[in-house]
Enzyme design. Sequence first.
Site, PDB file in Angstrom:
ATOM      1  N   GLU A  25       8.037  41.228 -79.027  1.00 31.81           N
ATOM      2  CA  GLU A  25       9.427  41.503 -79.362  1.00 31.81           C
ATOM      3  C   GLU A  25      10.206  40.840 -78.306  1.00 31.81           C
ATOM      4  O   GLU A  25      11.423  40.112 -78.444  1.00 31.81           O
ATOM      5  CB  GLU A  25       9.657  42.916 -79.444  1.00 31.81           C
ATOM      6  CG  GLU A  25       8.902  43.902 -80.523  1.00 31.81           C
ATOM      7  CD  GLU A  25       9.187  43.201 -81.800  1.00 31.81           C
ATOM      8  OE1 GLU A  25      10.322  42.686 -82.232  1.00 31.81           O
ATOM      9  OE2 GLU A  25       8.302  43.399 -82.508  1.00 31.81           O
ATOM     10  N   ASP A  66       3.745  35.905 -81.469  1.00 32.71           N
ATOM     11  CA  ASP A  66       2.555  36.303 -81.030  1.00 32.71           C
ATOM     12  C   ASP A  66       1.958  35.339 -79.880  1.00 32.71           C
ATOM     13  O   ASP A  66       1.201  35.966 -79.292  1.00 32.71           O
ATOM     14  CB  ASP A  66       1.582  36.023 -82.314  1.00 32.71           C
ATOM     15  CG  ASP A  66       2.016  37.261 -83.321  1.00 32.71           C
ATOM     16  OD1 ASP A  66       2.479  38.360 -82.904  1.00 32.71           O
ATOM     17  OD2 ASP A  66       1.638  37.101 -84.454  1.00 32.71           O
TER      18      ASP A  66
END
Length: 425
Positions: free
Chosen positions: A279, A362
């Site tokens: 995030e 990611d």
Amino acid sequence: MARKIGFYTVLFYVAYGLFFYWYLFYHAETALPFEYQGSQADPATFLNSRELALSEEYSKVRNFLFFLSTPFEWVLYLFILLFGLSKAYQKWGEKSAKYKLLQQGIYLFWLSLTAYIATFPLSYISYTLSKTYHISTQSFAAWMKDELIDFWVNFGFLYLFVVVIYWLINKSQKRWWLYAWFLSVPFTLFITFIQPVVIDPLYNDFTPLKNKELETKILDLAKKSNIPAEHVFEVNMSDKTNALNAYVTGIGSNSRIVLWDTTLNKLKDKEILFVMAHEMAHYVEKHIYIGIGISLFLSFIGLYIIYRLMHIIIAKWGDVFKIVDIKDIRSLPLMLALISLLFFVSSPLTNTISRYEENRADKYAVAMTEDPDSGIATFQKLAKSGLSEVNPPLIVKIFRYNHPTMLERIAELEEASVLKKNSEK
């Protein structure tokens, strides 16, 4: 002409629905490619046979509801025009109030109420579906509360939109779309700024993270990413869902790091840190600002297309739709239908961009935590808790997935894990 348009609209909608029923339930290929079978991305390695069956059932019905609901909105607005309801709402507004702003508010209330009632069955089916498959834990009363909040929040924003748009149309029928776009720039930034502290708390209670040891770890991670965060917030979502989530939201001083309590309850600390690193990547790589920029670019094009199409449609079928002029508020259902249509048409592009950003996040999380195995465990738990399809059908991925599929995400992390282990030898 009105009957003919109505008949072919219904015929098209039924054919459209039958196509997606056939595609999703009988034709779509969701089997795992041979090279992934037995890998950590294979759902058979982390879901039992019942969970696999439930995931397949739930995904098919949920996807079918999605593809039915969006064009249903277009059909609804079309019939509101064809049956003269838009004209009736305008008359009710003019009879009930003296001032134009109040007349527009009354018109919009009846239009919004009609749309809400018409779409309620699909919303309720979606709610009961998530309850049946134990995704939602929300009571009907709590769900209705959120529905009513949604109604009035959407009404408030739409009322502001209507007042501004029709004022601009009355001032300039040729350049109203351009002026509307100029005004949308500061408005979009303002909404993004206030959302974490004004809009989000309408639905949930946000409190500082109670686990101070975990908060310290998260803030240390934020410090490494040069994110000026002083607190991590948790939100009580277990009363609503079993799904997991975390996010970084807002801009400027209103930026917030938020964790759902379901995530705190079901993930280990290492897994939570991987999620938070993911995030934080969105903040570090300015994905929020990129998203705002893309949204404004598409809205510029979209407003121009709507301007052109509305003039063409009203010139050709204005009598059928009972619209005298574009500056007449009776044209609002047509405008809303076109906006919804353009959102749907542009979703493959925006989803592709979003999937690219999520893939970048990611990779950032792997680099930041050096723990791809925790990422794999996290995504497996995410798929399990939400009964997510690991390998969705292509059309579903194109129109619905703003994240890479679980197959893609886990497979890439598994490759990163192998590389990491080889480098340690």
